[in-house]
Design a protein around this motif. Structure first.
Motif, short mmCIF file in Angstrom:
data_model
loop_
_atom_site.label_atom_id
_atom_site.label_comp_id
_atom_site.label_asym_id
_atom_site.label_seq_id
_atom_site.Cartn_x
_atom_site.Cartn_y
_atom_site.Cartn_z
N ARG A 52 0.83 -1.22 0.00
CA ARG A 52 0.00 0.00 0.00
C ARG A 52 0.86 1.26 0.00
O ARG A 52 0.54 2.23 -0.68
N ARG A 53 1.95 1.25 0.77
CA ARG A 53 2.86 2.40 0.78
C ARG A 53 3.46 2.62 -0.61
O ARG A 53 3.56 3.74 -1.08
N ARG A 54 3.85 1.53 -1.26
CA ARG A 54 4.42 1.62 -2.60
C ARG A 54 3.43 2.27 -3.55
O ARG A 54 3.78 3.15 -4.33
N THR A 55 2.17 1.86 -3.48
CA THR A 55 1.14 2.42 -4.36
C THR A 55 0.96 3.92 -4.10
O THR A 55 0.81 4.70 -5.04
N ARG A 56 0.99 4.33 -2.83
CA ARG A 56 0.85 5.75 -2.51
C ARG A 56 2.05 6.56 -2.98
O ARG A 56 1.90 7.70 -3.42
N CYS A 57 3.24 6.01 -2.90
CA CYS A 57 4.46 6.74 -3.27
C CYS A 57 4.60 6.92 -4.78
O CYS A 57 5.18 7.90 -5.23
N ARG A 62 0.59 1.61 -11.71
CA ARG A 62 -0.30 0.51 -11.29
C ARG A 62 0.54 -0.72 -10.99
O ARG A 62 1.24 -1.23 -11.85
N PHE A 63 0.46 -1.14 -9.76
CA PHE A 63 1.13 -2.36 -9.33
C PHE A 63 0.03 -3.37 -9.03
O PHE A 63 -0.53 -3.37 -7.96
N LEU A 64 -0.29 -4.18 -10.00
CA LEU A 64 -1.39 -5.11 -9.81
C LEU A 64 -0.91 -6.55 -9.75
O LEU A 64 -0.20 -7.02 -10.63
N ASP A 65 -1.28 -7.19 -8.72
CA ASP A 65 -1.10 -8.62 -8.54
C ASP A 65 -2.29 -9.08 -7.71
O ASP A 65 -2.15 -9.42 -6.53
N SER A 93 -8.22 -6.03 -3.59
CA SER A 93 -7.25 -6.53 -4.58
C SER A 93 -6.63 -5.40 -5.39
O SER A 93 -5.57 -5.58 -5.99
N GLY A 94 -7.33 -4.27 -5.46
CA GLY A 94 -6.83 -3.15 -6.26
C GLY A 94 -7.17 -3.24 -7.74
O GLY A 94 -6.86 -2.34 -8.50
N ALA A 95 -7.78 -4.31 -8.14
CA ALA A 95 -8.14 -4.50 -9.55
C ALA A 95 -9.60 -4.09 -9.77
O ALA A 95 -10.35 -3.88 -8.81
N SER A 96 -9.99 -4.01 -11.02
CA SER A 96 -11.39 -3.74 -11.32
C SER A 96 -12.23 -4.92 -10.83
O SER A 96 -11.71 -6.03 -10.62
N MET A 97 -13.51 -4.68 -10.67
CA MET A 97 -14.40 -5.74 -10.17
C MET A 97 -14.37 -6.97 -11.07
O MET A 97 -14.26 -8.09 -10.58
#
Length: 152
Positions: A52-57, A62-65, A93-97
Motif C-alpha cells: 500500500r505504501r508503494r502504491t501511494r508513493c 499501477r502495481f497489480l497482482d 485486490s486493487g483490480a477492477s471488479m
C-alpha cells in the motif's frame, strides 16, 4: 541490465535455506516473544502495508497482482477471525471488479478458496481460504521470515 554502469554487472541471488534452518529461525523467533502464528500474521500484514505504501508513493503507477493481494488479505482475515465478503475482497485486490472476480474464480477453480453464503445476509457470499492455500501461504511466510532473519 542496460542501467548498470560499465563494468558493473547485476547478479541475482536466490537464497535457498534448508528446512532445518527455517524451522530453527522460526522457533528462535517464537521463543523471543510471540508464536509462529503471530510471526506469520505480522509478516503478512507488513507485506500488505508495504504494498500500500508503494502504491501511494508512486502516484499513477499501477502495481497489480490481484491474486497475491487476495491471498494475503484472506490470510490476515483468517488470522484475525474476520470474514471477507466477495465484494470486499475485490476492492482490496486493487483490480477492477471484473478482473478481481476472474481471479477469485481462478483461485476457486484450483481449490485454494471457497465462497460461502453469508449467514447474516444470504444475498452476499464470503470468501474462505482452504487448508491447501493456508499451508502454501504459511510455507512462503516461513521462508520470508527465515530469509529476513538470515540477511538482516
Amino acid at each position: 541490465m542496460a542501467s548498470a554502469s560499465a563494468g558493473d554487472e547485476l547478479i541475482d541471488v536466490i537464497v535457498r535455506l534448508p528446512r532445518k534452518a527455517v524451522e530453527e529461525s522460526l522457533l528462535s523467533a517464537a521463543a523471543a516473544g510471540g508464536t509462529i502464528a503471530d510471526l506469520r500474521l505480522g509478516e503478512a500484514k507488513a507485506i500488505l502495508a508495504g504494498r500500500r505504501r508503494r502504491t501511494r508513493c508512486f502516484s499513477g503507477a499501477r502495481f497489480l497482482d490481484p491474486s497475491w493481494d487476495m491471498i494475503l488479505e484472506l490470510y490476515v482475515a483468517q488470522g484475525e477471525h474476520r470474514d471477507i465478503a466477495v465484494s470486499q475482497l475485490c476492492s482490496l485486490s486493487g483490480a477492477s471488479m471484473t478482473t478481481a472476480l476472474r481471479h477469485i474464480e481462478q483461485l476457486e477453480a484450483v481449490g485454494y478458496i471457497e465462497r460461502i453464503p453469508d449467514p447474516a445476509d444470504r444475498r452476499r457470499a464470503n470468501v474462505s481460504m482452504l487448508p491447501r492455500l493456508r499451508n502454501a501461504a504459511e510455507e512462503w511466510l516461513d521462508l520470508q521470515i527465515a530469509s529476513s532473519r538470515a540477511t538482516g
